[in-house]
Design a protein around this motif. Structure first.
Motif, PDB file in Angstrom:
ATOM      1  N   CYS A 296       0.845  -1.194   0.000  1.00 53.17           N
ATOM      2  CA  CYS A 296       0.000   0.000   0.000  1.00 53.17           C
ATOM      3  C   CYS A 296       0.886   1.253   0.000  1.00 53.17           C
ATOM      4  O   CYS A 296       0.667   2.187  -0.788  1.00 53.17           O
ATOM      5  N   ARG A 335      -6.165   5.542   3.545  1.00 54.59           N
ATOM      6  CA  ARG A 335      -5.782   4.331   2.810  1.00 54.59           C
ATOM      7  C   ARG A 335      -5.824   3.111   3.741  1.00 54.59           C
ATOM      8  O   ARG A 335      -6.330   2.050   3.378  1.00 54.59           O
ATOM      9  N   TYR A 339      -8.201  -0.167   3.208  1.00 53.66           N
ATOM     10  CA  TYR A 339      -7.726  -1.548   3.004  1.00 53.66           C
ATOM     11  C   TYR A 339      -7.963  -2.447   4.225  1.00 53.66           C
ATOM     12  O   TYR A 339      -8.143  -3.647   4.095  1.00 53.66           O
TER      13      TYR A 339
END
Ligand SMILES: Nc1ncnc2c1ncn2[C@@H]1O[C@H](COP(=O)(O)OP(=O)(O)OP(=O)(O)O)[C@@H](O)[C@H]1O
Ligand SMILES: C[C@@](O)(CCOP(=O)(O)OP(=O)(O)O)CC(=O)O
Length: 450
Positions: A296, A335, A339
């Motif tokens: 990521c 983020r 995720y």
């Protein structure tokens, strides 16, 4: 002889608070197992003790007949070599103490006979890969040094904490700290030095992902011994790679050069885990979630063209992510929550611990906001989105912080001044209750006799 004015047995106490630290250039491998002397220098960032800290009260009284310690409310043995080394080294340096108000006078020679009681509390899970041993031994050395009126010179205190756990020596200073490996066989020159204090680079924001893990990892102590014995990469790293990186990292910190800082931090973490793989049998500290977090960050950094976030992993699966500023930290958090959303029944405010103001800055007030998060732009264009609810236990948002401090408010002492043993309940459990809850009440799990 220790004296007091009255006939009542007296107790003298000191309480201190210490931070944890995270290495950005790793220590891995010892040249002396007993003195805990490393095979290379290392550099760390001290984490803000307002979020993660150890509090330790040390007490002395002529009424105590043995050295005793309680960790997170449970008595533990002090017979292990590491505790014994710290106590011995501290006592050797003890000075005269006079408390006029209480009418107590202790002479240097009295310390050899006087026994101490120690109560310590980590406001975060112990032995769970969040460096409790670093904060714990730094706090122990600092508190005892204050109690015994030790005049610290030339990082001596750090060399005592080092004998409890190597990485602990770096927790004696705030900001950015270097552990100089030293050359002498006695270890007197293997000390920590501060490179810059916590306000030098205060844009940085640190987010820790406590990654759920079933397996019990190989301890750092055992892991680095196995690497030392079997990994050729470790010896190449300590002789050739680390000396160069230390100089580059010092320069990056001096110039607040995030690009170099991030490149070096990630590369050093990855090389440390490569050494673990190069160990026979190989050691796996990271798991699938750890690797997904690396992906990521790498994908996002590449998309931006310049690093926004650095990652580093110690001897466990937890990720420590260092963002260049608060704006980047907000984008990182979005983020991470996209995720790795919390399990359905989790409150957002118990999923993000520490500095919660980052939630508001990221525009995330409720779980609905998390559910509505859009995929980040770097994964558009055919890359499949893999969401992993429940694979992160919680996040902690923090920043670079100060070194150990004295707690002057006597009400916050962990030891009852009348009995000399830990208070049953204390105000100290209140403000960080959330960590206690997160660890499901098992704050002393994994305690061994160091
Ligand atoms: N507050 C404390 N005071 C003194 N010793 C402590 C304290 N907290 C932890 N320790 C010691 O450190 C040991 C835990 O160290 P260990 O290296 O296993 O875990 P950790 O430091 O929490 O995680 P990691 O090293 O993987 O980051 C405990 O068993 C105990 O001996
Ligand atoms: C991967 C590391 O976190 C290793 C820390 O090792 P410890 O300090 O826990 O080991 P001992 O000295 O045997 O107690 C890297 C680092 O903190 O530099």
């Amino acid at each position: 002889m220790a004296v007091s004015k009255g006939s009542e047995p007296w107790i003298l106490m000191v309480t201190a608070r210490s931070p944890t630290n995270i290495a950005v250039i790793k220590y891995w491998g010892k040249r002396d197992e007993t003195l805990i002397l490393p095979i290379n220098d290392s550099i760390s960032v001290t984490l803000d003790p307002d979020h993660l800290c150890t509090t330790t009260t040390v007490a002395v009284s002529p009424a105590f007949d043995s050295d005793r310690m309680w960790l997170n409310g449970k008595e533990i043995s002090l017979s292990g070599g590491r505790y014994q080394s710290c106590l011995r080294e501290i006592r050797r340096r003890a000075g005269d103490v006079e408390d006029e108000k209480k009418g107590i006078r202790i002479r240097k020679v009295d310390w050899e006979r006087l026994r101490v009681h120690i109560a310590s509390y980590n406001n975060f899970p112990t032995a769970a890969g969040l460096a409790s041993s670093a904060a714990g031994f730094a706090c122990l050395a600092f508190a005892l040094a204050k109690l015994m009126n030790i005049k610290e010179e030339n990082g001596e205190l750090s060399s005592i904490a080092r004998q409890g756990s190597g990485s602990a020596c770096r927790s004696l200073y705030g900001g950015f700290v270097k552990w100089v490996m030293g050359n002498d066989a006695s270890g007197h020159d293997s000390i920590a030095v501060q490179l810059a204090n916590e306000s030098h680079w205060d844009d940085l924001v640190i987010i820790i992902a406590a990654v759920s893990s079933q397996q019990k990892e190989t301890s750092s102590t055992a892991g680095m011994r196995e690497s030392f014995d079997t990994s050729t990469l470790l010896h190449y790293r300590s002789k050739v790679v680390v000396p160069r990186r230390i100089l580059q990292m010092e320069e990056a910190i001096r110039n607040r050069d995030f690009q170099s800082f991030a490149r070096l931090t990630c590369a050093d973490s990855n090389q440390f885990h490569a050494v673990c793989l190069d160990t026979s049998p190989p050691i796996f500290y990271m798991n699938d979630t750890s690797r997904r977090i690396i992906n990521c960050v790498e994908r996002w950094n590449q998309f931006e063209g310049t690093p926004q976030v650095a990652y580093t992993y110690d001897a466990g699966p937890n990720a420590v992510l260092i963002a260049c500023n608060r704006a980047a930290a907000s984008l990182l958090l979005k983020r991470l929550l996209f995720y790795f959303p919390p399990s359905p029944d989790t409150e957002l405010t118990s999923y993000l611990l520490g500095d919660k103001s980052i939630l508001e800055e990221a525009g995330l007030q409720t779980m609905k906001d998390v559910e509505n998060l859009q995929a980040p732009p770097e994964i558009k264009g055919g890359i499949s989105v893999d969401k992993n609810s429940g694979s992160v236990s919680y996040f902690i948002c923090t920043r670079p912080g100060r070194g150990p401090t004295l707690v002057v408010d006597e009400d916050q002492a962990l030891i009852d001044p009348r009995t000399g043993i830990p208070k049953k309940t204390g105000p100290y459990f209140g403000c960080f209750d959330e960590f206690a809850r997160q660890s499901h009440g098992s704050l002393v799990d994994g305690i061994d006799c160091l």
